[in-house]
Scaffold this motif. Sequence first.
Motif, PDB file in Angstrom:
ATOM      1  N   TYR A 174      49.549  50.332  47.077  1.00  0.00           N
ATOM      2  CA  TYR A 174      48.976  49.016  47.375  1.00  0.00           C
ATOM      3  C   TYR A 174      50.002  48.138  48.085  1.00  0.00           C
ATOM      4  N   ASP A 194      41.565  54.701  49.088  1.00  0.00           N
ATOM      5  CA  ASP A 194      40.188  54.199  49.010  1.00  0.00           C
ATOM      6  C   ASP A 194      39.513  54.656  47.720  1.00  0.00           C
ATOM      7  N   CYS A 197      40.657  52.401  45.022  1.00  0.00           N
ATOM      8  CA  CYS A 197      40.031  51.083  45.115  1.00  0.00           C
ATOM      9  C   CYS A 197      38.606  51.068  44.576  1.00  0.00           C
ATOM     10  N   ARG A 203      41.463  47.718  40.667  1.00  0.00           N
ATOM     11  CA  ARG A 203      41.264  46.421  41.322  1.00  0.00           C
ATOM     12  C   ARG A 203      41.694  45.281  40.389  1.00  0.00           C
ATOM     13  N   THR A 207      45.099  45.187  42.733  1.00  0.00           N
ATOM     14  CA  THR A 207      44.779  44.496  43.989  1.00  0.00           C
ATOM     15  C   THR A 207      44.416  43.032  43.782  1.00  0.00           C
TER      16      THR A 207
END
Length: 212
Positions: A174, A194, A197, A203, A207
């Motif tokens: 990330y 991906d 994610c 997440r 993120t």
Amino acid sequence: MTNNNALTVLGRSNSSNVQKVMWLLDEIEQPCLRVDMGGQFGGNKDADYLAKNPNGVVPTLIHEDVVVWESNTILRYLANHFRADGLYPADSVARSWVDRWMDWQLSSLGPANRDLFMRIIRTPADQRRQEAIDESRDRNAELFRLLDRFLERSKYLGGASFSIADIAVGPLAYRWLTLPVERPHYGNVQRWYDLLCERKAFRKHVTEIGLS
């Protein structure tokens, strides 16, 4: 999966090593209390903390009367204790693939990625040295090129299924893909990232925390 045992994680949410632990706990549905420690919160050099973790870094896991430090050791401890065999396989060969990438993260990617992060995010703009940033960027690019070559033939780091190896490396991926530097496009790394994610816990604990 439920558990009544008390779990406490000492460490700030913007530490990539704390993020690994929180991500795994979310994946295995184990609630915990996280206490801000280290960085802007301090406390990690206090005598009480050093009695638990002599390195004075975060995270530290407290599980009833057990204290565990070193983030990847904490991942292994949690996976073993809560029998998360899908994330940390019992088979010795399969486990070796998970372990080798976790060790690679600690010995190779971690130091290089930390340097790049520190030279940009934790250094005031007027004190940044572009030459040093470029050097760190190039070293990260070499390491992610290695990762990309491996992921050409493997869906995840440990093989066909998601594991704690992906949790160990994910927060650093990330950073690499988010930091404001020019970087090569590695299609296999991007495909793997991906997939990460798509995971709510990634997440939530990585993120959505952002870079700080």
